[in-house]
Design a protein around this motif. Structure first.
Motif, PDB file in Angstrom:
ATOM      1  N   SER A 142       8.198  10.651  -3.630  1.00  0.00           N
ATOM      2  CA  SER A 142       8.520   9.227  -3.812  1.00  0.00           C
ATOM      3  C   SER A 142       9.129   8.936  -5.176  1.00  0.00           C
ATOM      4  O   SER A 142       9.992   8.078  -5.302  1.00  0.00           O
ATOM      5  CB  SER A 142       7.277   8.368  -3.584  1.00  0.00           C
ATOM      6  N   HIS A 143       8.656   9.662  -6.217  1.00  0.00           N
ATOM      7  CA  HIS A 143       9.205   9.422  -7.555  1.00  0.00           C
ATOM      8  C   HIS A 143       8.821  10.568  -8.479  1.00  0.00           C
ATOM      9  O   HIS A 143       8.020  11.429  -8.109  1.00  0.00           O
ATOM     10  CB  HIS A 143       8.746   8.071  -8.109  1.00  0.00           C
ATOM     11  N   ALA A 144       9.379  10.560  -9.688  1.00  0.00           N
ATOM     12  CA  ALA A 144       9.309  11.743 -10.558  1.00  0.00           C
ATOM     13  C   ALA A 144       8.122  11.726 -11.533  1.00  0.00           C
ATOM     14  O   ALA A 144       8.196  12.332 -12.595  1.00  0.00           O
ATOM     15  CB  ALA A 144      10.631  11.904 -11.313  1.00  0.00           C
ATOM     16  N   HIS A 145       7.023  11.052 -11.208  1.00  0.00           N
ATOM     17  CA  HIS A 145       5.796  11.192 -12.001  1.00  0.00           C
ATOM     18  C   HIS A 145       5.086  12.470 -11.576  1.00  0.00           C
ATOM     19  O   HIS A 145       5.023  12.770 -10.382  1.00  0.00           O
ATOM     20  CB  HIS A 145       4.875   9.976 -11.815  1.00  0.00           C
ATOM     21  N   SER A 146       4.477  13.157 -12.539  1.00  0.00           N
ATOM     22  CA  SER A 146       3.973  14.512 -12.269  1.00  0.00           C
ATOM     23  C   SER A 146       2.911  14.566 -11.166  1.00  0.00           C
ATOM     24  O   SER A 146       2.812  15.555 -10.456  1.00  0.00           O
ATOM     25  CB  SER A 146       3.428  15.122 -13.553  1.00  0.00           C
ATOM     26  N   GLY A 150      10.570  -0.017  -6.831  1.00  0.00           N
ATOM     27  CA  GLY A 150      10.407  -0.823  -8.049  1.00  0.00           C
ATOM     28  C   GLY A 150       9.389  -0.305  -9.058  1.00  0.00           C
ATOM     29  O   GLY A 150       9.072  -0.992 -10.025  1.00  0.00           O
ATOM     30  N   HIS A 151       8.888   0.903  -8.855  1.00  0.00           N
ATOM     31  CA  HIS A 151       7.828   1.447  -9.725  1.00  0.00           C
ATOM     32  C   HIS A 151       8.449   2.033 -11.003  1.00  0.00           C
ATOM     33  O   HIS A 151       8.096   1.630 -12.113  1.00  0.00           O
ATOM     34  CB  HIS A 151       7.059   2.489  -8.925  1.00  0.00           C
ATOM     35  N   ILE A 152       9.352   2.981 -10.843  1.00  0.00           N
ATOM     36  CA  ILE A 152      10.166   3.513 -11.953  1.00  0.00           C
ATOM     37  C   ILE A 152      11.567   3.762 -11.387  1.00  0.00           C
ATOM     38  O   ILE A 152      11.765   3.640 -10.173  1.00  0.00           O
ATOM     39  CB  ILE A 152       9.597   4.841 -12.528  1.00  0.00           C
ATOM     40  N   GLY A 187       4.356   4.931  -1.478  1.00  0.00           N
ATOM     41  CA  GLY A 187       4.261   5.595  -2.786  1.00  0.00           C
ATOM     42  C   GLY A 187       3.799   4.564  -3.806  1.00  0.00           C
ATOM     43  O   GLY A 187       3.264   3.512  -3.432  1.00  0.00           O
ATOM     44  N   ASP A 188       3.964   4.833  -5.095  1.00  0.00           N
ATOM     45  CA  ASP A 188       3.653   3.822  -6.117  1.00  0.00           C
ATOM     46  C   ASP A 188       4.744   2.758  -6.050  1.00  0.00           C
ATOM     47  O   ASP A 188       5.921   3.086  -5.928  1.00  0.00           O
ATOM     48  CB  ASP A 188       3.645   4.458  -7.515  1.00  0.00           C
ATOM     49  N   TYR A 189       4.364   1.504  -6.161  1.00  0.00           N
ATOM     50  CA  TYR A 189       5.381   0.456  -6.062  1.00  0.00           C
ATOM     51  C   TYR A 189       4.927  -0.794  -6.800  1.00  0.00           C
ATOM     52  O   TYR A 189       3.758  -0.935  -7.178  1.00  0.00           O
ATOM     53  CB  TYR A 189       5.647   0.105  -4.590  1.00  0.00           C
TER      54      TYR A 189
END
Ligand SMILES: [Zn+2]
Length: 327
Positions: free
Chosen positions: A30-34, A86-88, A109-111
Protein backbone atom coordinates in the motif's frame (compact mmCIF):
# COMPACT_ATOMS: atom_id res chain seq x y z
CA UNK A 1 -14.57 -13.44 -2.57
CA UNK A 2 -12.55 -15.74 -0.30
CA UNK A 3 -9.77 -14.31 1.86
CA UNK A 4 -7.98 -15.08 5.10
CA UNK A 5 -5.84 -13.03 7.48
CA UNK A 6 -2.41 -14.41 8.29
CA UNK A 7 0.01 -11.52 8.96
CA UNK A 8 -1.39 -9.94 5.82
CA UNK A 9 -4.58 -10.52 3.85
CA UNK A 10 -4.54 -13.40 1.39
CA UNK A 11 -7.22 -13.20 -1.29
CA UNK A 12 -6.94 -16.91 -1.97
CA UNK A 13 -8.47 -17.37 -5.43
CA UNK A 14 -6.68 -14.28 -6.74
CA UNK A 15 -3.35 -15.45 -5.33
CA UNK A 16 -2.60 -11.93 -4.07
CA UNK A 17 -1.52 -10.86 -0.58
CA UNK A 18 -2.30 -7.37 0.75
CA UNK A 19 0.52 -5.78 2.81
CA UNK A 20 1.92 -9.14 4.03
CA UNK A 21 4.73 -8.95 6.58
CA UNK A 22 6.70 -11.83 5.04
CA UNK A 23 7.92 -12.33 1.49
CA UNK A 24 5.22 -13.70 -0.89
CA UNK A 25 5.06 -14.53 -4.61
CA UNK A 26 2.55 -11.73 -5.38
CA UNK A 27 1.66 -8.86 -3.06
CA UNK A 28 0.05 -5.45 -3.02
CA UNK A 29 2.16 -2.95 -1.05
CA UNK A 30 0.00 0.00 0.00
CA UNK A 31 2.85 2.41 0.74
CA UNK A 32 6.58 2.68 1.40
CA UNK A 33 6.63 2.64 5.24
CA UNK A 34 8.84 -0.19 6.47
CA UNK A 35 6.08 -1.99 8.42
CA UNK A 36 4.29 -2.57 5.11
CA UNK A 37 7.27 -3.65 3.04
CA UNK A 38 8.81 -7.09 2.45
CA UNK A 39 10.83 -8.58 -0.43
CA UNK A 40 8.08 -10.14 -2.53
CA UNK A 41 8.66 -11.67 -5.92
CA UNK A 42 6.07 -9.42 -7.59
CA UNK A 43 4.72 -6.21 -6.05
CA UNK A 44 1.60 -4.41 -7.21
CA UNK A 45 1.75 -0.73 -6.14
CA UNK A 46 1.32 2.84 -7.30
CA UNK A 47 4.09 4.32 -9.51
CA UNK A 48 5.17 6.71 -6.70
CA UNK A 49 5.37 3.85 -4.19
CA UNK A 50 7.34 1.81 -6.76
CA UNK A 51 9.90 4.61 -7.01
CA UNK A 52 10.14 4.94 -3.21
CA UNK A 53 10.51 1.15 -2.76
CA UNK A 54 13.30 1.14 -5.32
CA UNK A 55 15.15 4.11 -3.77
CA UNK A 56 14.57 3.26 -0.09
CA UNK A 57 14.74 -0.56 -0.07
CA UNK A 58 16.61 -1.23 -3.36
CA UNK A 59 13.75 -3.38 -4.66
CA UNK A 60 14.52 -4.26 -8.29
CA UNK A 61 12.40 -2.55 -10.95
CA UNK A 62 11.44 -5.85 -12.61
CA UNK A 63 9.61 -6.93 -9.42
CA UNK A 64 7.42 -3.83 -9.40
CA UNK A 65 4.06 -3.82 -11.20
CA UNK A 66 3.08 -0.15 -11.36
CA UNK A 67 -0.62 0.55 -11.53
CA UNK A 68 -1.47 4.28 -11.78
CA UNK A 69 -4.34 5.53 -9.61
CA UNK A 70 -7.83 4.98 -11.06
CA UNK A 71 -6.65 2.68 -13.90
CA UNK A 72 -8.00 -0.87 -13.83
CA UNK A 73 -6.04 -4.05 -14.52
CA UNK A 74 -7.35 -7.58 -14.84
CA UNK A 75 -5.15 -10.36 -13.50
CA UNK A 76 -6.42 -13.98 -13.37
CA UNK A 77 -10.13 -13.12 -13.27
CA UNK A 78 -9.82 -10.29 -10.74
CA UNK A 79 -9.99 -6.58 -11.51
CA UNK A 80 -7.66 -4.29 -9.55
CA UNK A 81 -7.89 -0.54 -9.09
CA UNK A 82 -5.68 1.62 -6.85
CA UNK A 83 -7.07 4.74 -5.17
CA UNK A 84 -5.12 7.49 -3.37
CA UNK A 85 -5.12 6.86 0.40
CA UNK A 86 -3.77 10.30 1.46
CA UNK A 87 -1.44 8.79 4.08
CA UNK A 88 1.94 9.59 2.45
CA UNK A 89 3.04 10.25 -1.13
CA UNK A 90 1.97 7.33 -3.34
CA UNK A 91 -0.03 5.54 -0.63
CA UNK A 92 -2.91 3.54 -2.09
CA UNK A 93 -6.08 1.71 -1.20
CA UNK A 94 -6.84 -1.30 -3.37
CA UNK A 95 -10.29 -2.06 -4.80
CA UNK A 96 -10.70 -5.64 -6.00
CA UNK A 97 -13.58 -7.07 -8.06
CA UNK A 98 -13.98 -10.83 -8.50
CA UNK A 99 -15.25 -10.93 -12.08
CA UNK A 100 -17.02 -14.30 -11.77
CA UNK A 101 -19.25 -13.17 -8.87
CA UNK A 102 -19.09 -9.37 -9.05
CA UNK A 103 -18.07 -9.30 -5.36
CA UNK A 104 -15.97 -6.28 -4.35
CA UNK A 105 -13.45 -5.61 -1.59
CA UNK A 106 -11.75 -2.37 -0.54
CA UNK A 107 -8.59 -2.60 1.55
CA UNK A 108 -7.51 0.82 2.83
CA UNK A 109 -3.95 0.32 4.09
CA UNK A 110 -2.97 3.37 6.17
CA UNK A 111 -5.08 6.32 5.11
CA UNK A 112 -6.53 9.67 6.04
CA UNK A 113 -9.38 11.67 4.54
CA UNK A 114 -8.04 15.16 5.22
CA UNK A 115 -6.31 16.92 2.33
CA UNK A 116 -2.54 16.83 2.55
CA UNK A 117 0.19 19.14 1.27
CA UNK A 118 2.52 16.23 0.48
CA UNK A 119 0.23 13.33 -0.52
CA UNK A 120 -2.49 12.82 -3.10
CA UNK A 121 -6.06 13.56 -1.98
CA UNK A 122 -8.01 10.48 -0.92
CA UNK A 123 -10.69 8.95 -3.11
CA UNK A 124 -12.64 5.84 -2.13
CA UNK A 125 -15.20 3.67 -3.90
CA UNK A 126 -18.15 1.61 -2.61
CA UNK A 127 -17.42 -2.06 -1.87
CA UNK A 128 -19.19 -5.10 -0.40
CA UNK A 129 -16.38 -5.78 2.04
CA UNK A 130 -14.27 -3.07 3.67
CA UNK A 131 -11.01 -3.89 5.42
CA UNK A 132 -10.03 -0.69 7.21
CA UNK A 133 -7.12 0.52 9.29
CA UNK A 134 -8.31 1.56 12.77
CA UNK A 135 -5.29 3.19 14.48
CA UNK A 136 -7.37 5.94 16.10
CA UNK A 137 -10.48 3.82 16.62
CA UNK A 138 -11.45 5.30 20.00
CA UNK A 139 -13.99 8.16 20.27
CA UNK A 140 -11.62 10.59 22.04
CA UNK A 141 -9.25 10.65 19.05
CA UNK A 142 -10.56 13.79 17.40
CA UNK A 143 -8.09 16.06 15.60
CA UNK A 144 -8.46 19.84 15.66
CA UNK A 145 -9.18 21.52 12.29
CA UNK A 146 -6.17 21.48 9.90
CA UNK A 147 -5.78 25.30 10.02
CA UNK A 148 -5.54 25.17 13.80
CA UNK A 149 -2.81 22.51 13.65
CA UNK A 150 -0.77 24.50 11.11
CA UNK A 151 -1.19 27.67 13.18
CA UNK A 152 0.06 25.80 16.26
CA UNK A 153 3.10 24.54 14.33
CA UNK A 154 3.99 28.02 13.02
CA UNK A 155 3.37 29.59 16.41
CA UNK A 156 5.80 27.10 18.01
CA UNK A 157 8.47 27.91 15.39
CA UNK A 158 8.08 31.68 15.69
CA UNK A 159 7.96 31.77 19.49
CA UNK A 160 11.06 29.53 19.71
CA UNK A 161 12.98 31.83 17.38
CA UNK A 162 11.82 34.95 19.26
CA UNK A 163 13.04 33.48 22.54
CA UNK A 164 16.46 32.70 21.03
CA UNK A 165 15.92 28.94 20.63
CA UNK A 166 16.26 26.91 17.44
CA UNK A 167 13.00 25.10 16.68
CA UNK A 168 13.36 21.38 15.88
CA UNK A 169 10.32 19.71 14.33
CA UNK A 170 10.25 15.95 14.67
CA UNK A 171 8.50 13.77 12.13
CA UNK A 172 9.18 10.50 10.29
CA UNK A 173 11.54 10.82 7.33
CA UNK A 174 8.95 9.70 4.80
CA UNK A 175 5.56 11.33 4.95
CA UNK A 176 5.38 13.53 8.01
CA UNK A 177 8.64 15.36 7.27
CA UNK A 178 7.50 16.31 3.75
CA UNK A 179 4.16 17.51 5.12
CA UNK A 180 5.96 19.70 7.67
CA UNK A 181 8.30 21.11 5.02
CA UNK A 182 5.36 21.93 2.72
CA UNK A 183 3.59 23.74 5.58
CA UNK A 184 6.71 25.78 6.44
CA UNK A 185 7.34 26.65 2.78
CA UNK A 186 3.72 27.74 2.32
CA UNK A 187 4.26 30.23 5.16
CA UNK A 188 7.72 31.39 4.02
CA UNK A 189 9.38 29.91 7.10
CA UNK A 190 12.96 28.88 6.16
CA UNK A 191 14.16 25.43 7.28
CA UNK A 192 16.89 22.83 6.92
CA UNK A 193 16.37 19.06 7.03
CA UNK A 194 18.12 15.98 8.43
CA UNK A 195 19.86 13.88 5.74
CA UNK A 196 17.36 10.99 5.72
CA UNK A 197 14.58 13.52 5.18
CA UNK A 198 16.47 15.19 2.33
CA UNK A 199 16.88 11.77 0.65
CA UNK A 200 13.17 10.93 0.92
CA UNK A 201 12.11 14.42 -0.20
CA UNK A 202 14.32 14.13 -3.30
CA UNK A 203 12.82 10.69 -3.98
CA UNK A 204 9.27 12.09 -3.73
CA UNK A 205 10.16 15.03 -5.98
CA UNK A 206 11.74 12.66 -8.53
CA UNK A 207 8.49 10.66 -8.48
CA UNK A 208 6.55 13.81 -9.40
CA UNK A 209 5.29 15.02 -6.01
CA UNK A 210 5.45 18.82 -5.74
CA UNK A 211 7.57 19.67 -2.71
CA UNK A 212 9.99 22.43 -1.72
CA UNK A 213 13.67 21.72 -2.45
CA UNK A 214 15.23 20.37 0.77
CA UNK A 215 18.38 22.00 2.18
CA UNK A 216 20.65 19.73 4.21
CA UNK A 217 21.33 20.49 7.85
CA UNK A 218 25.08 20.92 8.33
CA UNK A 219 25.33 20.59 12.11
CA UNK A 220 24.17 24.09 12.95
CA UNK A 221 20.75 25.62 12.62
CA UNK A 222 21.03 29.05 10.93
CA UNK A 223 19.37 31.93 12.81
CA UNK A 224 15.70 32.23 11.90
CA UNK A 225 15.58 28.66 10.53
CA UNK A 226 13.80 25.52 11.76
CA UNK A 227 15.28 22.00 11.57
CA UNK A 228 13.10 19.07 10.52
CA UNK A 229 14.45 15.77 11.87
CA UNK A 230 13.16 12.24 12.55
CA UNK A 231 12.21 11.56 16.23
CA UNK A 232 15.16 9.20 16.82
CA UNK A 233 17.61 12.00 15.88
CA UNK A 234 16.77 13.64 19.22
CA UNK A 235 19.09 11.07 20.88
CA UNK A 236 22.07 11.90 18.65
CA UNK A 237 24.95 13.97 20.06
CA UNK A 238 24.78 16.25 16.99
CA UNK A 239 21.41 17.42 18.28
CA UNK A 240 21.74 16.95 22.04
CA UNK A 241 24.97 18.98 21.77
CA UNK A 242 23.15 21.99 20.32
CA UNK A 243 23.05 24.81 22.85
CA UNK A 244 19.61 26.30 22.65
CA UNK A 245 16.80 24.45 21.04
CA UNK A 246 13.24 23.46 21.66
CA UNK A 247 11.59 20.47 19.99
CA UNK A 248 8.08 19.62 18.90
CA UNK A 249 6.94 16.14 17.93
CA UNK A 250 4.37 16.09 15.13
CA UNK A 251 2.13 13.06 15.59
CA UNK A 252 -1.49 12.06 15.82
CA UNK A 253 -0.62 10.57 19.22
CA UNK A 254 -0.41 14.18 20.45
CA UNK A 255 -4.16 13.74 20.93
CA UNK A 256 -3.00 11.84 24.07
CA UNK A 257 -1.89 14.48 26.62
CA UNK A 258 1.20 12.43 27.60
CA UNK A 259 2.67 12.29 24.07
CA UNK A 260 5.37 14.93 24.63
CA UNK A 261 6.86 12.87 27.47
CA UNK A 262 6.79 9.70 25.40
CA UNK A 263 8.76 11.45 22.66
CA UNK A 264 10.90 13.50 25.08
CA UNK A 265 10.08 16.71 23.25
CA UNK A 266 9.12 20.14 24.60
CA UNK A 267 5.70 19.98 22.99
CA UNK A 268 3.51 17.70 20.86
CA UNK A 269 1.40 18.90 17.94
CA UNK A 270 -1.34 16.64 16.51
CA UNK A 271 -0.38 16.56 12.84
CA UNK A 272 -1.38 13.08 11.71
CA UNK A 273 -1.15 11.01 8.54
CA UNK A 274 -3.91 8.70 9.83
CA UNK A 275 -7.67 9.23 9.96
CA UNK A 276 -9.06 10.39 13.30
CA UNK A 277 -12.14 8.73 14.82
CA UNK A 278 -14.77 10.88 13.02
CA UNK A 279 -13.04 10.21 9.68
CA UNK A 280 -12.97 6.45 10.33
CA UNK A 281 -16.76 6.61 10.62
CA UNK A 282 -16.97 8.90 7.58
CA UNK A 283 -15.06 6.34 5.50
CA UNK A 284 -17.68 3.71 6.30
CA UNK A 285 -20.42 6.11 5.15
CA UNK A 286 -18.55 6.64 1.87
CA UNK A 287 -17.82 2.97 1.14
CA UNK A 288 -21.26 1.67 2.22
CA UNK A 289 -19.98 -1.88 2.86
CA UNK A 290 -22.08 -4.91 3.81
CA UNK A 291 -19.28 -6.22 5.99
CA UNK A 292 -16.38 -4.47 7.74
CA UNK A 293 -13.12 -5.77 9.20
CA UNK A 294 -10.85 -3.55 11.29
CA UNK A 295 -7.06 -3.82 11.27
CA UNK A 296 -4.28 -2.23 13.41
CA UNK A 297 -4.79 -0.28 16.63
CA UNK A 298 -8.18 -0.22 18.37
CA UNK A 299 -9.71 -2.93 16.18
CA UNK A 300 -12.16 -4.44 18.70
CA UNK A 301 -13.32 -1.08 19.99
CA UNK A 302 -13.94 0.35 16.52
CA UNK A 303 -15.73 -2.81 15.36
CA UNK A 304 -17.99 -2.64 18.47
CA UNK A 305 -18.75 1.04 17.74
CA UNK A 306 -19.64 0.16 14.15
CA UNK A 307 -21.87 -2.73 15.25
CA UNK A 308 -23.68 -0.35 17.61
CA UNK A 309 -24.28 1.84 14.57
CA UNK A 310 -25.91 -1.05 12.72
CA UNK A 311 -23.00 -2.39 10.67
CA UNK A 312 -21.68 -5.94 10.56
CA UNK A 313 -18.14 -5.24 11.76
CA UNK A 314 -15.39 -7.39 13.28
CA UNK A 315 -11.76 -7.15 14.25
CA UNK A 316 -9.75 -8.91 11.54
CA UNK A 317 -7.93 -10.84 14.27
CA UNK A 318 -11.22 -12.58 15.16
CA UNK A 319 -10.75 -11.79 18.85
CA UNK A 320 -14.13 -10.11 19.26
CA UNK A 321 -16.40 -12.84 17.84
CA UNK A 322 -15.76 -14.88 20.99
CA UNK A 323 -16.54 -11.81 23.08
CA UNK A 324 -19.89 -11.50 21.30
CA UNK A 325 -20.83 -15.14 21.84
CA UNK A 326 -20.18 -14.66 25.59
CA UNK A 327 -22.14 -11.43 25.55
ZN1 LIG B 1 2.24 4.12 7.16
Amino acid sequence: MKWVYSKGIHVTDAGIWLDPQRSKPFAFVSHAHSDHVARHQQILCSPVTAHLLHVRYRIAQDRLIKLPFFETREINGFLYQLLPAGHIAGSAMIHITELSSGATLLYTGDYKLRPSRAAENTVCLPADTLIMESTFGLPHYVLPPAEEIEAKLLDFVRKSIESGKSPILLGYSLGKAQEISAILAAHQQPFVVYHTIAAMTHACRDAGIELPIPFDWKGEIPAGYALIAPPQALREPAITGLKNYSSAILTGWAMDPSAKYRYRSSTAIPLSDHADFPDLLRLVDLVKPKKIFTLHGSTRELAATLRARGHEAWSIYGDDQLELSFG
